[in-house]
Motif scaffolding. Structure first.
Motif, PDB file in Angstrom:
ATOM      1  N   LEU B  48      46.751  38.804  42.784  1.00  0.00           N
ATOM      2  CA  LEU B  48      45.575  38.401  43.547  1.00  0.00           C
ATOM      3  C   LEU B  48      44.534  39.502  43.582  1.00  0.00           C
ATOM      4  N   GLN B  67      47.034  29.578  44.557  1.00  0.00           N
ATOM      5  CA  GLN B  67      46.619  30.770  43.807  1.00  0.00           C
ATOM      6  C   GLN B  67      45.134  30.707  43.490  1.00  0.00           C
ATOM      7  N   LEU B  70      43.016  31.315  46.662  1.00  0.00           N
ATOM      8  CA  LEU B  70      43.012  32.712  47.085  1.00  0.00           C
ATOM      9  C   LEU B  70      42.211  33.564  46.111  1.00  0.00           C
ATOM     10  N   ALA B  71      42.297  33.264  44.828  1.00  0.00           N
ATOM     11  CA  ALA B  71      41.534  34.042  43.844  1.00  0.00           C
ATOM     12  C   ALA B  71      40.031  33.852  44.069  1.00  0.00           C
ATOM     13  N   HIS B  74      39.003  35.719  47.080  1.00  0.00           N
ATOM     14  CA  HIS B  74      38.963  37.152  46.793  1.00  0.00           C
ATOM     15  C   HIS B  74      37.668  37.536  46.105  1.00  0.00           C
ATOM     16  N   MET B  90      44.778  40.496  52.612  1.00  0.00           N
ATOM     17  CA  MET B  90      45.186  39.313  51.857  1.00  0.00           C
ATOM     18  C   MET B  90      46.323  38.603  52.572  1.00  0.00           C
TER      19      MET B  90
END
Lengths: 286, 219
Positions: B48, B67, B70-71, B74, B90
């Motif tokens: 991540l 995923q 969250l990516a 980010h 995170m």
């Protein structure tokens, strides 16, 4: 441009078929400090002059990374520019979330242009007062676009916007035919020289300019959009200012360049210590 | 008539162990459904951030969606703060994201591993709806019931009630931790039908990320 009875509203046409508010918004772009973009077949370089409000304040950020393959330089109302950058970033993130691939630059500029156009046709809105130089890479190669407050966009080999940009444009017009085949470093050098043209005699230092690059390297790997480090930029500036003397700029340069070079290097050498003490200490660098 | 279920369990196990200056995250690469194997070669580990790696087992479609989300979050964080997210940050984001879907959860059992702001290893362990805790080691997934007691036996950190307060960090060296992880999976593979094929081990330390593989029993 003078005040007239058709310029109160963005939704009022003039008898000559002009929208004055939109044209006034384009004037705002001309008031901002200069931003320059140039592209070759494989790379795009953005450079801009950083004007600080006063010695006590920090420089305004005019170059924004939008995604690994796209960056933007703005001139005009930087607040509007910030908001549009956030929009562009969000569009890139949403596109790559849905399609697992980077947003093509041409698509992004169209979305941006459509967004700008909306503000020219609503009585409760005003046009964005910022011009954007969008630099990006996609499957069809390297691209440089200019988006203006009117909602128009154009693709360029090289362009300059903002105050005193005409000087940079004159330089770019002389040299643009060779840009397509330029190497990355030659492109950065040309960008720095173009920035220097807008400074009208002021010494070019890395503390007053920002340079960013995006491109594909010779070995096929990507060079993601990033802003060059201040020291790296200063080294490049020093490299070509010194090289000025042997006049390697012979083909396009001739007298005007030579005179400029001599003038610039004199100015650089005369008061090195006091100038460095005053302006070298970048105030409140973020 | 059996109702349509939006979930499926694709099996597999994940483990993470935190060290003084490293973190080991490992999972098997078998993806199954029911008694069938879908593939022997599917990674459950996702990077991540520079210092933060997520390993999840459970329903792989939800894992992939989590995923991606969250990516993207980010990326937004990096644009706003000009830096990468720390592992504790995170950790909180993952918890909030999971709880956001409290009433139609992500069927994922997550273990987040990385380095905290001081460079020490950290491991966060989650349930499907975001309840989380920082620990020195954890296992999740179909083999967790076999692996966790073994890790407790080898690594049990002292009780949080003890004084003086002790770190939630394991006093193992990096290579010892890797060997321990290999042992865990070799054992879990024996008894858990959903765990096996290949073991992917990712080590995160100050020098960066290092990945290695170890074959496991394929039956």
């Amino acid at each position: 441009m003078f005040r007239n009875q058709y310029d109160t509203d963005v939704t009022t046409w003039s008898p000559a078929g002009r929208l004055f508010q939109v044209e006034y918004a384009m004037e705002a772009v001309k008031q901002g400090s200069a931003a320059i973009g140039l592209r070759s077949k494989t790379h795009v370089v953005l450079a801009c002059v950083n004007k600080a409000q006063s010695e006590l304040s920090s420089h305004q950020r005019k170059i924004f990374k939008v995604d690994d393959h796209i960056g933007v330089a703005i001139a005009g109302l930087t607040a509007d520019g910030r908001v549009l950058s956030r929009y562009m970033r969000s569009e890139c993130i949403n596109y790559s979330f849905t399609y697992e691939s980077p947003l093509p630059v041409g698509r992004l500029v169209v979305q941006l242009a459509d967004k700008a156009q909306v503000c020219t046709q609503r009585s409760w809105k005003r046009p964005y007062g910022v011009g954007l130089l969008v630099a990006g890479l996609d499957e069809s190669g390297a691209h440089l676009y200019y988006n203006c407050p009117s909602g128009n966009y154009f693709e360029y080999q090289a362009f300059a916007i903002g105050s005193r940009s005409q000087a940079a444009k004159t330089y770019l017009e002389r040299r643009f035919e060779s840009f397509n085949d330029s190497s990355r470093d030659e492109l950065v050098k040309d960008a720095l020289i173009a920035v220097r043209e807008t400074l009208q005699g002021e010494t070019l230092k890395s503390s007053i300019c920002t340079v960013a690059v995006v491109g594909i390297n010779e070995d096929g790997t990507n060079e993601p959009f990033h802003i060059l480090d201040q020291d790296a930029v200063q080294k490049l500036i020093d490299a070509f200012e010194i090289v000025k003397e042997p006049a390697t700029e012979a083909p396009a340069a001739a007298e005007p360049e030579g005179a400029d070079g001599a003038g610039a290097s004199d100015a650089a050498q005369d008061p090195p210590a006091p100038a460095a003490a005053d302006e070298g200490a970048a105030p409140m660098e973020i | 008539m059996s109702r349509f279920s939006p979930y499926d369990n694709n099996g597999g196990s994940c483990v993470a162990i935190a060290g003084a200056d490293y973190c080991v995250i490992a999972s098997d690469t078998r993806m199954s459904t029911g008694y069938n194997i879908l593939t022997r070669d599917h990674s459950k580990i996702y990077k991540l951030a520079d210092k933060c790696i997520l390993a999840s087992s459970g329903f792989q479609a939800d894992m992939k969606a989590l995923q991606k989300l969250l990516a993207a979050r980010h990326l937004i964080y990096q644009h706003q703060h000009n830096k990468q997210m720390s592992c504790p940050a995170m950790g909180q984001l993952l918890s909030n994201t999971l709880y956001y879907k409290r009433f139609f959860p992500y069927y994922t059992f997550n273990v987040l591993g990385g380095l905290d702001n001081e460079g020490k290893g950290c491991v966060y362990t989650y349930d499907a709806v975001g309840s989380y805790e920082r620990v020195g080691y954890s296992a999740q997934g179909s083999g967790s019931v076999l692996i966790m007691p073994f890790l407790d036996n080898q690594l049990k950190s002292p009780s949080p009630l003890l004084l003086p307060a002790q770190d939630a960090v394991t006093p193992l060296s990096q290579s010892e931790a890797i060997d321990l992880v290999k042992t865990c999976f070799a054992s879990a593979t024996e008894r858990d039908i959903h765990t096996g094929d290949n073991l992917e081990i990712v080590v995160l330390n100050a020098g960066g990320v290092h990945r290695e593989f170890m074959p496991l029993r394929r039956d």
